[in-house]
Write an enzyme that holds these catalytic residues in place. Structure first.
Site, PDB file in Angstrom:
ATOM      1  N   PRO A 121       0.912  -1.059  -0.089  1.00  0.00           N
ATOM      2  CA  PRO A 121      -0.196  -0.153  -0.050  1.00  0.00           C
ATOM      3  C   PRO A 121       0.788   1.362   0.071  1.00  0.00           C
ATOM      4  O   PRO A 121       1.715   1.297   0.810  1.00  0.00           O
ATOM      5  CB  PRO A 121      -0.858  -0.125   1.246  1.00  0.00           C
ATOM      6  CG  PRO A 121      -0.600  -1.322   1.955  1.00  0.00           C
ATOM      7  CD  PRO A 121       0.711  -1.771   1.294  1.00  0.00           C
ATOM      8  N   GLU A 122       0.590   2.311  -0.911  1.00  0.00           N
ATOM      9  CA  GLU A 122       1.174   3.451  -0.769  1.00  0.00           C
ATOM     10  C   GLU A 122       0.259   4.539  -0.314  1.00  0.00           C
ATOM     11  O   GLU A 122      -0.939   4.168   0.126  1.00  0.00           O
ATOM     12  CB  GLU A 122       1.368   3.955  -2.280  1.00  0.00           C
ATOM     13  CG  GLU A 122       2.353   2.881  -3.018  1.00  0.00           C
ATOM     14  CD  GLU A 122       3.904   3.536  -3.012  1.00  0.00           C
ATOM     15  OE1 GLU A 122       4.056   4.583  -2.631  1.00  0.00           O
ATOM     16  OE2 GLU A 122       4.714   2.683  -3.545  1.00  0.00           O
TER      17      GLU A 122
END
Ligand code: ZN
Length: 283
Positions: free
Chosen positions: A2-3
């Site tokens: 996840p960014e």
């Protein structure tokens, strides 16, 4: 992995579901999920019981529930962490690590993490630069989505460093929340090779790459922002949700959208850097 935009979606979803609720009990199903909470599982659960969730906040890729009594439940999703809101009695997920029950006896909150690189800890809130943050991340710089983010200060700090621009963009003490993907995308937009020395960048160019990083993350957030509620239970660190329209990251061999030259990949800190050799000269 996840960014920032994915983590922001999780934050928003949690805000909708847990703010105002009081934790009644916590079950730790896997000690690794709370390995950063050094006093252990009993202390972790004990400190959370009876606490009310006041807000859900984020800095970079760190997420925390602000609790009453000056505490925070700090979370990093790692590679595959998920925060799920499930009805009481729903079957346990295979990789359920921590379960939170609430006093209202409504849906429960579950931390599910297949690869267990993510983790949780109960921390104290401290005030840094006018903002309340968990002590463990007090050194993490503001991210570009933060309303108090100061591009001017970051540009100045960046130009004082003797490093490569991509290393600077990934340095969480300088600016947080820019991961490998968005760093490559921002550098492509600003026409900068990843190895360009920061002390030789003009303030305008440094500003350009920061703006590009902000834009590319905002666009990702905009693309994923249509159905927050459904999305939030589906946020998955492995597949990712966002249909990222990427110009360079993972595009090796494909033509640059600007000039048609084949995108190249170079090794970078055990990972990769993708760039257009024509638009992004080493300089
Ligand atoms: Zn190009």
């Amino acid at each position: 992995m996840p960014e920032l935009p994915e983590v922001e979606v999780v934050r928003f979803g949690l805000e909708q579901h847990v703010v105002g609720r009081v934790v009644s009990s916590v079950e730790v199903h896997h000690p690794r999920a709370i390995r950063r909470h050094l006093p252990g599982a009993a202390d972790f659960s004990g400190r959370l019981a009876g606490r009310k969730v006041v807000a859900v906040r984020r800095r970079g890729k760190y997420l925390w529930a602000e609790l009453d009594e000056g505490l925070a439940l700090l979370t990093h999703l790692g590679m595959s962490g998920q925060m799920l809101v499930q009805p009481v009695g729903a079957p346990d997920e295979k990789h359920l690590r921590v379960r939170f029950r609430f006093a209202d006896d409504g849906a429960e909150l579950r931390f599910v993490d297949q690869r267990t690189f993510g983790g949780l800890l109960v921390d104290e809130l401290v005030t840094v630069d006018g903002t309340s943050v968990p002590l463990a991340i007090a050194h993490i710089a503001r991210d570009p989505m933060d309303p108090a983010f100061s591009p001017r200060e970051v540009i100045a700090a960046l130009r004082r460093k003797h490093t490569e621009i991509k290393r600077a963009l990934l340095d969480q003490n300088l600016v947080s929340g820019i991961g490998n993907i968005y760093a490559d995308e921002a550098l492509w937009r600003a026409r900068l090779h990843w190895s360009r020395p920061t002390d030789r960048l003009s303030a305008a160019k440094a500003g350009e790459v920061l703006t590009a990083a902000t834009d590319v993350m905002r666009e990702a957030l905009g693309a994923g922002g249509t159905s927050f509620d459904a999305l939030y239970v589906n946020v998955n660190g492995q597949s990712g949700y966002f249909d990222r329209s990427l110009a360079v990251y993972g595009q090796e061999g494909l033509p640059c959208q600007r000039c048609g030259t084949a995108i190249r990949r170079e090794p970078f800190m055990n990972r990769s850097s993708f760039f257009c050799p024509r638009c992004q000269r080493r300089g």
